[in-house]
Design a protein around this motif. Structure first.
Motif, PDB file in Angstrom:
ATOM      1  N   ASP A 112      -7.827  -2.910  -5.580  1.00  0.00           N
ATOM      2  CA  ASP A 112      -7.643  -4.305  -5.195  1.00  0.00           C
ATOM      3  C   ASP A 112      -8.892  -4.931  -4.590  1.00  0.00           C
ATOM      4  O   ASP A 112      -8.838  -6.015  -4.014  1.00  0.00           O
ATOM      5  CB  ASP A 112      -6.477  -4.429  -4.223  1.00  0.00           C
ATOM      6  CG  ASP A 112      -5.148  -4.123  -4.903  1.00  0.00           C
ATOM      7  OD1 ASP A 112      -5.048  -4.317  -6.118  1.00  0.00           O
ATOM      8  OD2 ASP A 112      -4.220  -3.681  -4.218  1.00  0.00           O
ATOM      9  N   ASN A 122       0.801  -1.220   0.000  1.00  0.00           N
ATOM     10  CA  ASN A 122       0.000   0.000   0.000  1.00  0.00           C
ATOM     11  C   ASN A 122       0.835   1.272   0.000  1.00  0.00           C
ATOM     12  O   ASN A 122       0.309   2.366   0.157  1.00  0.00           O
ATOM     13  CB  ASN A 122      -0.946   0.006   1.204  1.00  0.00           C
ATOM     14  CG  ASN A 122      -2.063  -1.010   1.054  1.00  0.00           C
ATOM     15  OD1 ASN A 122      -2.760  -1.005   0.049  1.00  0.00           O
ATOM     16  ND2 ASN A 122      -2.217  -1.879   2.034  1.00  0.00           N
ATOM     17  N   GLN A 159       0.400 -11.768  -7.151  1.00  0.00           N
ATOM     18  CA  GLN A 159      -0.748 -10.968  -7.561  1.00  0.00           C
ATOM     19  C   GLN A 159      -1.662 -10.793  -6.362  1.00  0.00           C
ATOM     20  O   GLN A 159      -2.013 -11.770  -5.683  1.00  0.00           O
ATOM     21  CB  GLN A 159      -1.531 -11.640  -8.699  1.00  0.00           C
ATOM     22  CG  GLN A 159      -0.780 -11.685 -10.012  1.00  0.00           C
ATOM     23  CD  GLN A 159      -1.638 -12.254 -11.125  1.00  0.00           C
ATOM     24  OE1 GLN A 159      -2.638 -12.921 -10.871  1.00  0.00           O
ATOM     25  NE2 GLN A 159      -1.264 -11.968 -12.348  1.00  0.00           N
ATOM     26  N   ARG A 160      -2.062  -9.563  -6.102  1.00  0.00           N
ATOM     27  CA  ARG A 160      -2.903  -9.281  -4.938  1.00  0.00           C
ATOM     28  C   ARG A 160      -4.296  -9.870  -5.129  1.00  0.00           C
ATOM     29  O   ARG A 160      -4.831  -9.898  -6.232  1.00  0.00           O
ATOM     30  CB  ARG A 160      -3.009  -7.779  -4.703  1.00  0.00           C
ATOM     31  CG  ARG A 160      -1.667  -7.127  -4.448  1.00  0.00           C
ATOM     32  CD  ARG A 160      -1.788  -5.635  -4.309  1.00  0.00           C
ATOM     33  NE  ARG A 160      -2.342  -5.249  -3.018  1.00  0.00           N
ATOM     34  CZ  ARG A 160      -2.317  -4.007  -2.550  1.00  0.00           C
ATOM     35  NH1 ARG A 160      -1.774  -3.053  -3.258  1.00  0.00           N
ATOM     36  NH2 ARG A 160      -2.849  -3.717  -1.389  1.00  0.00           N
ATOM     37  N   ARG A 174      -5.769  -4.594 -11.461  1.00  0.00           N
ATOM     38  CA  ARG A 174      -4.831  -3.741 -12.180  1.00  0.00           C
ATOM     39  C   ARG A 174      -4.582  -4.278 -13.573  1.00  0.00           C
ATOM     40  O   ARG A 174      -4.404  -5.462 -13.780  1.00  0.00           O
ATOM     41  CB  ARG A 174      -3.515  -3.640 -11.417  1.00  0.00           C
ATOM     42  CG  ARG A 174      -3.687  -2.902 -10.095  1.00  0.00           C
ATOM     43  CD  ARG A 174      -2.366  -2.662  -9.447  1.00  0.00           C
ATOM     44  NE  ARG A 174      -2.598  -2.104  -8.107  1.00  0.00           N
ATOM     45  CZ  ARG A 174      -1.662  -1.973  -7.199  1.00  0.00           C
ATOM     46  NH1 ARG A 174      -0.445  -2.376  -7.459  1.00  0.00           N
ATOM     47  NH2 ARG A 174      -1.938  -1.463  -6.024  1.00  0.00           N
ATOM     48  N   ARG A 209      -6.318   0.505  -2.483  1.00  0.00           N
ATOM     49  CA  ARG A 209      -7.199  -0.452  -1.809  1.00  0.00           C
ATOM     50  C   ARG A 209      -8.459  -0.698  -2.629  1.00  0.00           C
ATOM     51  O   ARG A 209      -8.926  -1.841  -2.740  1.00  0.00           O
ATOM     52  CB  ARG A 209      -7.571   0.068  -0.424  1.00  0.00           C
ATOM     53  CG  ARG A 209      -6.408   0.103   0.573  1.00  0.00           C
ATOM     54  CD  ARG A 209      -6.828   0.740   1.885  1.00  0.00           C
ATOM     55  NE  ARG A 209      -7.950   0.041   2.469  1.00  0.00           N
ATOM     56  CZ  ARG A 209      -8.713   0.534   3.448  1.00  0.00           C
ATOM     57  NH1 ARG A 209      -8.457   1.759   3.920  1.00  0.00           N
ATOM     58  NH2 ARG A 209      -9.721  -0.160   3.937  1.00  0.00           N
ATOM     59  N   ALA A 262      -7.112  -8.248  -7.229  1.00  0.00           N
ATOM     60  CA  ALA A 262      -6.499  -7.161  -7.990  1.00  0.00           C
ATOM     61  C   ALA A 262      -7.118  -7.037  -9.365  1.00  0.00           C
ATOM     62  O   ALA A 262      -7.328  -8.005 -10.059  1.00  0.00           O
ATOM     63  CB  ALA A 262      -5.006  -7.400  -8.120  1.00  0.00           C
TER      64      ALA A 262
END
Length: 344
Positions: free
Chosen positions: A316, A30, A53-54, A59, A313, A57
């Protein structure tokens, strides 16, 4: 190294290999500043090597837009610094856009955001209408507002500052020095922060049983030409009416205060010998001005950094528990304020 049952590397696994807690890994993700450079680098290297990888996510290109009205003001530079540091720490690139108010410029920015498939946007703009918000939502682009212009619909994350309390502190400082004739150079009427600062000024004056004469609150823009023009108008009106000059000015921005400096010098008036001046923002040059400016420190970099971290945040898929956050302001006393002259 352990992984999630679905085959994905987990935060816990990253933490175990790095020899840190999962909370520390989350801070790195973060962009938090309270992690040592060595630890941050070690965690990021492990994440890159393990192709972490979150969870949740979304992204796409690792790009976030930072959108401001203007890019060349001292205020904007502080916002840019705060957002860039937080995003860089999280390995996310930042694209700067200037909308120059509402209209075609804003529409062009939205088109560009869609074309480059930005992951999200931090918006520091004076006008964001329903159509624009709807388009951002339809694009699936989360956004966070910094210092929004007006009332924001429920659930939209916003980061601001305690504008009312800051204005009260500035005005009470002048009252505490003995000033009784105080004028306020306010910002644009449509901005929430302007109204809060003007309300704080009036509340402090009322609390001290001091009159705010007609024309003592003058709305303009947050720049030095406006500060110069409104201060000149204030002095002209006092001269025409035969009323005594104010002994102090509270400006709603540092740039307005600098404009007031120039107008007062042009009339042969000295700060603070003849008129004390207080600003708002505490941009870096205030400490080097002549005289150094007493002002209300608005945590601009911290506001932008928090907005950027909140956006990450949202990107994600995390929930934001406090959609509206106000960071504390602080009065910084320097050389531009002093007790009024005995003959003033």
């Amino acid at each position: 190294m352990s992984t999630h049952p679905g085959g994905k590397v987990t935060i816990g696994a990253i933490a175990a290999e790095a020899g840190v807690s999962p909370a520390t890994v989350s801070k790195v993700l973060n962009g938090r500043s309270d992690v040592s450079a060595a630890t941050r680098e070690r965690v990021q290297q492990i994440m890159a090597r393990r192709h972490y990888q979150r969870r949740g996510a979304r992204r796409r290109g690792g790009i976030v837009d930072l959108v401001l009205n203007e890019l060349d003001s001292l205020w904007s530079i502080e916002i840019i610094r705060g957002a860039e540091e937080a995003l860089r720490g999280a390995g996310v690139s930042m694209v700067l856009s200037a909308v120059h108010g509402s209209g075609a410029g804003t529409s062009a920015w939205l088109d560009q955001l869609a074309a480059r498939r930005s992951d999200g946007a931090v918006l520091v703009v004076s006008d964001l209408n329903l159509r624009q918000r709807t388009r951002l939502t339809s694009l699936g682009v989360p956004f966070v507002l910094v210092d929004p212009v007006g009332t924001v619909e429920a659930g939209v994350p916003t980061i601001g500052a305690t504008n009312w309390a800051g204005a009260v502190a500035a005005t009470e400082h002048l009252i505490g020095l003995g000033h009784r004739r105080i004028a306020h150079l306010a910002g644009p009427r449509q901005l929430l922060c302007s109204r809060a600062r003007a309300d704080g000024f009036r509340a402090a004056m009322e609390g001290a049983a001091l009159e705010v004469p007609e024309g003592a609150v003058r709305h303009g823009e947050f720049n030095d030409p406006s500060g110069h023009a409104e201060t000149t108008a204030l002095l002209d009106e006092a001269e025409r009416s035969g009323r005594p000059l104010p002994t102090a000015l509270f400006a709603a921005s540092d740039l307005q205060a600098f404009g007031a400096y120039a107008a007062l010098r042009g009339r042969g008036l000295r700060v603070p010998h003849d008129i004390s001046v207080v600003g708002f923002d505490d941009v870096p040059v205030t400490r080097w001005s002549d005289p150094s400016l007493t002002t209300v420190r608005q945590p601009l970099q911290a506001m932008a950094a928090m907005a950027a971290r909140t956006l990450l945040r949202l990107i994600d898929g995390e929930d934001v528990d406090l959609p509206r956050v106000e960071l504390a302001t602080q009065l910084v006393v320097r050389d531009s304020t002093a007790p009024p002259r005995r003959d003033g």
